[in-house]
Design an enzyme around this catalytic site. Structure first.
Site, mmCIF file in Angstrom:
data_model
loop_
_atom_site.group_PDB
_atom_site.id
_atom_site.type_symbol
_atom_site.label_atom_id
_atom_site.label_comp_id
_atom_site.label_asym_id
_atom_site.label_seq_id
_atom_site.Cartn_x
_atom_site.Cartn_y
_atom_site.Cartn_z
ATOM 1 N N HIS A 67 0.795 -1.218 0.000
ATOM 2 C CA HIS A 67 0.000 0.000 0.000
ATOM 3 C C HIS A 67 0.836 1.279 0.000
ATOM 4 C CE1 HIS A 67 -4.402 1.222 1.109
ATOM 5 N NE2 HIS A 67 -3.952 1.863 0.050
ATOM 6 N N ASP B 91 -9.804 -0.057 3.704
ATOM 7 C CA ASP B 91 -8.673 -0.787 4.267
ATOM 8 C C ASP B 91 -9.036 -1.284 5.664
ATOM 9 O OD1 ASP B 91 -6.095 -1.641 5.007
ATOM 10 O OD2 ASP B 91 -5.119 0.124 4.157
ATOM 11 N N HIS C 88 -6.752 -1.273 7.831
ATOM 12 C CA HIS C 88 -5.839 -0.452 8.614
ATOM 13 C C HIS C 88 -5.942 1.009 8.178
ATOM 14 C CE1 HIS C 88 -4.234 -4.556 7.984
ATOM 15 N NE2 HIS C 88 -3.961 -4.494 9.279
ATOM 16 N N ASP D 49 -3.259 3.119 8.126
ATOM 17 C CA ASP D 49 -2.001 3.502 7.460
ATOM 18 C C ASP D 49 -1.601 4.933 7.778
ATOM 19 O OD1 ASP D 49 -1.953 0.968 6.437
ATOM 20 O OD2 ASP D 49 -2.611 1.516 4.441
ATOM 21 N N HIS E 156 4.483 0.531 4.387
ATOM 22 C CA HIS E 156 3.105 0.398 3.884
ATOM 23 C C HIS E 156 2.069 0.782 4.945
ATOM 24 C CE1 HIS E 156 2.040 -4.055 5.112
ATOM 25 N NE2 HIS E 156 2.656 -3.424 6.080
ATOM 26 N N ASP F 150 -7.428 -1.656 -0.427
ATOM 27 C CA ASP F 150 -6.536 -2.691 0.096
ATOM 28 C C ASP F 150 -7.365 -3.964 0.257
ATOM 29 O OD1 ASP F 150 -5.015 -4.392 1.836
ATOM 30 O OD2 ASP F 150 -3.898 -2.650 2.559
ATOM 31 N N ASP G 23 -7.059 -6.419 2.041
ATOM 32 C CA ASP G 23 -7.256 -6.942 3.393
ATOM 33 C C ASP G 23 -8.477 -6.319 4.073
ATOM 34 O OD1 ASP G 23 -6.490 -4.483 4.588
ATOM 35 O OD2 ASP G 23 -4.447 -5.155 4.962
ATOM 36 N N GLU H 3 -2.012 -4.989 -2.243
ATOM 37 C CA GLU H 3 -1.790 -6.031 -1.233
ATOM 38 C C GLU H 3 -2.325 -7.400 -1.635
ATOM 39 O OE1 GLU H 3 0.150 -5.653 1.312
ATOM 40 O OE2 GLU H 3 0.243 -3.479 1.691
#
Length: 334
Positions: free
Chosen positions: A129, A156, A158, A160, A173, A261, A263, A306
């Site tokens: 990312h 995402d 997360h 980030d 990332h 992303d 994930d 990702e």
């Protein structure tokens, strides 16, 4: 189906053992776009290797052919050149390979800006990312030259929003959104010579569920208020969340980049990611989000990051990535 699409389709058949015939056109009512695919096989920002093969996995899953079946004019611009980790020094432990990542992101920004100048919509395939520090910079630079600003939809697990000073891992990332909002790392924040690339009021986080304590402080520090966790999606539903998100990202902007992303999706449906977190979006929630983005019509650029084939199961995550990109570009059930 183009020649390259036929080749990729048959490569996929060899990998998955499936038979591949012509891809039928999806139902789509949006105007056709000129799309340029850019691969960024960057894996320097993560601790688990393998995302450098993500762009190839998504291509093998038939991205170009699926977009062409929707009536879009698709060009594959190939891959951005990326340094190989084993040939470089890791640098500071709180931001490993930052120099090489910044160099790659600068090239990404230039290619994305050039793509927009040519009247094409960029589709960026990661890689980890950290590529977003380059892709969003390129979109922001192009529209800045038109005296316009952009929004950002960050989808995402997360946030980030770490910096080298706050990161518990030193993985870059986990830092690109912090840089795009004007925090550190400076070498990423200053790509294209201006900062921030997006304003907090036009930046939206969707589906986050794994946020470090220091990232929570950074969220408050930059004044980021449009943060929708998985609880928000559970309680309010995906449609309500997406409508609020698109309203914020589109307010006073030329449109927005979507940074997806993989994930974000529950690992039951997207196992091939480096940092899986249970409790993510379902298969249908993910498609609904992309379909609403397509209906809204304000997407300037899309990146999907990702995808890690080393951790995947028979290219399932790359297949899903292609499906979601197709939904974002107008594929409908009816």
């Amino acid at each position: 189906m183009s020649k390259i699409s036929e080749v990729l389709a048959h490569e996929k058949a060899a990998v998955t053992g499936s038979s591949v015939g012509p891809i039928k056109s999806g139902v789509q009512s949006l105007p056709p776009r000129k799309i340029r695919i850019l691969g960024v096989p960057l894996d320097l920002g993560a601790s688990r290797r393998g995302v450098d093969m993500g762009p190839s996995a998504v291509r093998v899953a038939g991205l170009e052919a699926h977009l062409e079946a929707l009536g879009h004019d698709v060009t594959d611009g190939g891959n951005i050149t990326v340094a190989i980790a084993e040939t470089k020094h890791r640098g500071e432990e709180n931001a490993r390979y930052l120099k090489e990542i910044a160099e790659t992101c600068t090239k990404v920004a230039q290619e994305v800006s050039k793509t927009l100048e040519g009247g094409m919509t960029p589709v960026i395939l990661g890689g980890d990312h950290s590529v977003a520090a380059g892709s969003v910079s390129g979109v922001a630079e192009y529209y800045r030259s038109q005296q316009q600003k952009i929004g950002l939809i960050w989808i995402d697990a997360h946030s980030d929003l770490n910096t080298p000073e706050t990161s518990p891992s030193g993985n870059v990332h986990g830092m690109p959104l912090a840089a795009l909002l004007g925090l550190e790392p400076k070498s990423l924040a200053d790509i294209c010579g201006f900062s921030p690339k997006v304003l907090p009021e036009n930046t939206v986080l969707i589906g986050v569920r794994d946020i470090d304590a220091t990232e929570k402080e950074n969220i408050k520090r930059v004044g980021l208020t449009e943060v929708y966790t998985m609880r928000d999606i559970d309680e309010r539903g995906m449609r309500a969340v997406m409508e609020d998100a698109l309203r914020a990202a589109g307010r006073g902007t030329a449109g927005y980049q979507v940074s997806l992303d993989m994930d974000w999706i529950d690992p039951e449906n997207a196992p091939g990611v480096g940092t899986p977190v249970r409790g993510g979006a379902t298969y249908r929630e993910a498609h609904l989000a992309m379909e609403i983005i397509a209906d809204h019509g304000g997407m300037l650029s899309l990146e999907v990051v990702e995808v890690n084939p080393v951790l995947d199961e028979r290219n399932r995550t790359a297949d899903l990535a292609v499906e979601l990109i197709s939904s974002a570009f107008g594929k409908k059930i009816l």
